[in-house]
Write an enzyme that holds these catalytic residues in place. Structure first.
Site, PDB file in Angstrom:
ATOM      1  N   ARG A  48       0.839  -1.215   0.000  1.00 59.64           N
ATOM      2  CA  ARG A  48       0.000   0.000   0.000  1.00 59.64           C
ATOM      3  C   ARG A  48       0.871   1.260   0.000  1.00 59.64           C
ATOM      4  O   ARG A  48       0.418   2.349  -0.347  1.00 59.64           O
ATOM      5  CB  ARG A  48      -0.987  -0.010   1.174  1.00 59.64           C
ATOM      6  CG  ARG A  48      -1.960   1.160   1.145  1.00 59.64           C
ATOM      7  CD  ARG A  48      -3.206   0.960   2.000  1.00 59.64           C
ATOM      8  NE  ARG A  48      -2.970   0.239   3.234  1.00 59.64           N
ATOM      9  CZ  ARG A  48      -2.337   0.742   4.299  1.00 59.64           C
ATOM     10  NH1 ARG A  48      -1.895   1.980   4.283  1.00 59.64           N
ATOM     11  NH2 ARG A  48      -2.157  -0.003   5.374  1.00 59.64           N
ATOM     12  N   TYR A 100     -14.743  18.626 -16.619  1.00 58.62           N
ATOM     13  CA  TYR A 100     -15.228  17.314 -16.175  1.00 58.62           C
ATOM     14  C   TYR A 100     -16.062  17.473 -14.898  1.00 58.62           C
ATOM     15  O   TYR A 100     -15.594  18.091 -13.928  1.00 58.62           O
ATOM     16  CB  TYR A 100     -14.024  16.386 -15.921  1.00 58.62           C
ATOM     17  CG  TYR A 100     -14.461  15.038 -15.442  1.00 58.62           C
ATOM     18  CD1 TYR A 100     -15.187  14.205 -16.269  1.00 58.62           C
ATOM     19  CD2 TYR A 100     -14.198  14.617 -14.148  1.00 58.62           C
ATOM     20  CE1 TYR A 100     -15.639  12.974 -15.825  1.00 58.62           C
ATOM     21  CE2 TYR A 100     -14.633  13.377 -13.699  1.00 58.62           C
ATOM     22  CZ  TYR A 100     -15.356  12.565 -14.551  1.00 58.62           C
ATOM     23  OH  TYR A 100     -15.802  11.359 -14.104  1.00 58.62           O
ATOM     24  N   ASP A 170      -6.119  19.963 -15.018  1.00 60.63           N
ATOM     25  CA  ASP A 170      -6.489  18.622 -15.479  1.00 60.63           C
ATOM     26  C   ASP A 170      -6.048  18.532 -16.939  1.00 60.63           C
ATOM     27  O   ASP A 170      -6.636  19.168 -17.814  1.00 60.63           O
ATOM     28  CB  ASP A 170      -8.006  18.422 -15.322  1.00 60.63           C
ATOM     29  CG  ASP A 170      -8.454  17.021 -15.721  1.00 60.63           C
ATOM     30  OD1 ASP A 170      -7.727  16.358 -16.493  1.00 60.63           O
ATOM     31  OD2 ASP A 170      -9.532  16.587 -15.269  1.00 60.63           O
ATOM     32  N   LYS A 195      -7.785   7.450 -19.689  1.00 61.88           N
ATOM     33  CA  LYS A 195      -8.063   7.969 -21.034  1.00 61.88           C
ATOM     34  C   LYS A 195      -6.827   7.804 -21.927  1.00 61.88           C
ATOM     35  O   LYS A 195      -6.307   6.725 -22.043  1.00 61.88           O
ATOM     36  CB  LYS A 195      -8.503   9.438 -20.913  1.00 61.88           C
ATOM     37  CG  LYS A 195      -9.587   9.699 -19.853  1.00 61.88           C
ATOM     38  CD  LYS A 195     -10.911   9.158 -20.303  1.00 61.88           C
ATOM     39  CE  LYS A 195     -12.070   9.368 -19.347  1.00 61.88           C
ATOM     40  NZ  LYS A 195     -11.888   9.181 -17.934  1.00 61.88           N
TER      41      LYS A 195
HETATM   42  C1  LIG Z   1     -11.058  15.183 -17.897  1.00 64.21           C
HETATM   43  C2  LIG Z   1     -11.286  14.131 -16.853  1.00 64.21           C
HETATM   44  N1  LIG Z   1     -10.751  14.295 -15.632  1.00 64.21           N
HETATM   45  C3  LIG Z   1     -10.943  13.358 -14.675  1.00 64.21           C
HETATM   46  C4  LIG Z   1     -11.697  12.229 -14.882  1.00 64.21           C
HETATM   47  C5  LIG Z   1     -11.881  11.220 -13.777  1.00 64.21           C
HETATM   48  O1  LIG Z   1     -11.059  10.129 -14.046  1.00 64.21           O
HETATM   49  P1  LIG Z   1     -11.353   8.601 -13.642  1.00 64.21           P
HETATM   50  O2  LIG Z   1     -12.614   8.185 -14.350  1.00 64.21           O
HETATM   51  O3  LIG Z   1     -10.130   7.883 -14.107  1.00 64.21           O
HETATM   52  O4  LIG Z   1     -11.527   8.565 -12.158  1.00 64.21           O
HETATM   53  C6  LIG Z   1     -12.271  12.025 -16.128  1.00 64.21           C
HETATM   54  C7  LIG Z   1     -13.105  10.829 -16.386  1.00 64.21           C
HETATM   55  O5  LIG Z   1     -13.932  10.805 -17.259  1.00 64.21           O
HETATM   56  C8  LIG Z   1     -12.061  13.008 -17.139  1.00 64.21           C
HETATM   57  O6  LIG Z   1     -12.618  12.873 -18.353  1.00 64.21           O
END
Ligand SMILES: Cc1ncc(COP(=O)(O)O)c(C=O)c1O
Length: 369
Positions: A48, A100, A170, A195
């Site tokens: 962990r 997001y 992000d 992604k």
């Molecule tokens: C731009 C963006 N940031 C964060 C996330 C969250 O990521 P995760 O689904 O891997 O937890 C997503 C998921 O769709 C995303 O598209």
């Protein structure tokens, strides 16, 4: 020597060549490790806290960012590790309202109840800068998802720092090969590695990159305590995917731009969005700030039913959420009820297919009424 992006993606994080050892290490599946004597007598004691496969991936991501990288079980775990410890009663979070939706969920459900003031702003440089006064933490996503608006990371970083705030970006869509927010002054970069970073639609992972070693250590501690750790096998799949990131990103960005150009000239299609399009409002900024415009294209068809019929008629393109995979996918984004988009708005993720096949498939699906 400053090597090119494909070379860096192929070689990043690999251990030095050793006689008789594999070129790239396999996954290490272990919970405890042999640890005789003192708790810090070895790099790995309990899984962990640390795992050799994470170390390879973190070294690779860190090399691509020129920063320290910390791997998490998901993008959301990475996002929470950045935001939750940083914000307490009386603090102010400035976050984009058109990115997001997960960040708004965390802000509303977890941060606001503990007394954090929330300021949601559009992905627009002036609006974000104007909201920074008195901020503690600023969160942007550029290009924003799903409408792909662009903000100026350097200008936002300057305003955030003038207010004494930290800026996180992000960068899931662009990846470290498509945009380098830390170079533009951001303090942290966050990824949903689910992604484009992994790119094969077969795992859920997240990562953060920061240049402040104390912050990196705090993120690792947060991960150990919260337990939002990556499974070693998923981490290894990501390790295996990174060497092809440059190839995938270039192909996906080219396919997305070709698709956006075709859609822009198509009767019955409106509001075509892609930062690589010359008439996109953020194009000049994107061209300056980004190295590749990414896989996503947004566009509107006339209403939900028409959009669903289009999605159903596609043969090569999966109707699915998420993006950045080698297989093209698309969805009617309004189905989630979380984004301010028209009922017929499609978010299309261009994959690595041959561009002629992709365009032909979209053409035939548009032709079916
Ligand atoms: C731009 C963006 N940031 C964060 C996330 C969250 O990521 P995760 O689904 O891997 O937890 C997503 C998921 O769709 C995303 O598209």
């Amino acid at each position: 020597m400053d090597r090119g992006p494909s070379t860096r993606a192929v070689h990043a994080g690999l251990p030095p060549a050793e006689q008789g050892e594999p070129l790239a290490p396999g996954p290490v599946l272990a919970a405890p490790y042999h640890l005789r004597g003192a708790a810090d007598a070895a790099d790995y004691g309990y899984a962990r806290d640390a795992n050799p496969t994470w170390s390879v991936v973190e070294a690779a991501l860190g090399a691509l960012e020129d920063a320290e990288s910390v791997l998490f079980s998901s993008g959301m775990a990475a996002l929470c590790a950045l935001l939750e410890p940083a914000l307490g009663p009386g603090d102010v979070l400035v976050a984009v309202r058109d990115g997001y939706p997960g960040v708004r969920g965390v802000a509303n459900d977890r941060l606001a109840p503990r007394g954090v003031e929330l300021r949601f702003v559009p992905t627009d440089t002036e609006a974000i800068v104007a909201a920074c006064d008195g901020a503690t933490f600023v969160w942007v996503e550029t290009p924003s998802n799903p409408r792909l608006d662009v903000c100026d990371i350097a200008a936002v970083a300057e305003a955030a720092h003038a207010a004494g705030a930290r800026l996180a970006v992000d960068n899931t869509l662009a990846t470290p090969l498509g945009q380098r927010p830390l170079e533009h002054g951001a303090d942290a970069v966050m990824y949903s590695a689910t992604k484009t970073l992994s790119g094969h639609s077969d795992l859920v992972l997240g990562a953060v990159a920061v240049r402040d070693p104390e912050w990196a250590a705090a993120l690792r501690k947060h991960r150990s305590q919260g337990g939002a750790i990556a499974g070693p096998f998923e981490a290894w799949l990501l390790q295996r995917s990174l060497p092809t990131l440059a190839l995938r990103l270039v192909r996906q960005s080219e396919n997305a731009l070709a698709l956006a150009r075709m859609l822009r000239d198509h009767p019955g299609v409106s509001d075509v969005r892609h930062p690589g399009l010359e008439d996109h409002p953020g194009h000049a900024l994107a061209a300056r700030q980004m190295l590749h415009a990414g896989s996503l294209v947004g566009f509107s068809l006339d209403g939900a039913e028409r959009a669903q019929r289009f999605l159903g008629a596609l043969e090569l393109v999966a109707e699915a959420t998420s993006f950045g995979g080698v297989h093209s996918s698309a969805e009617r984004r309004a189905r989630w009820g979380t984004d301010d988009v028209a009922e017929g708005f499609i978010r299309f993720s261009a994959g690595c297919e041959d561009v002629d096949d992709l365009l032909a498939d979209v053409e035939q699906a548009l032709a079916q009424r």
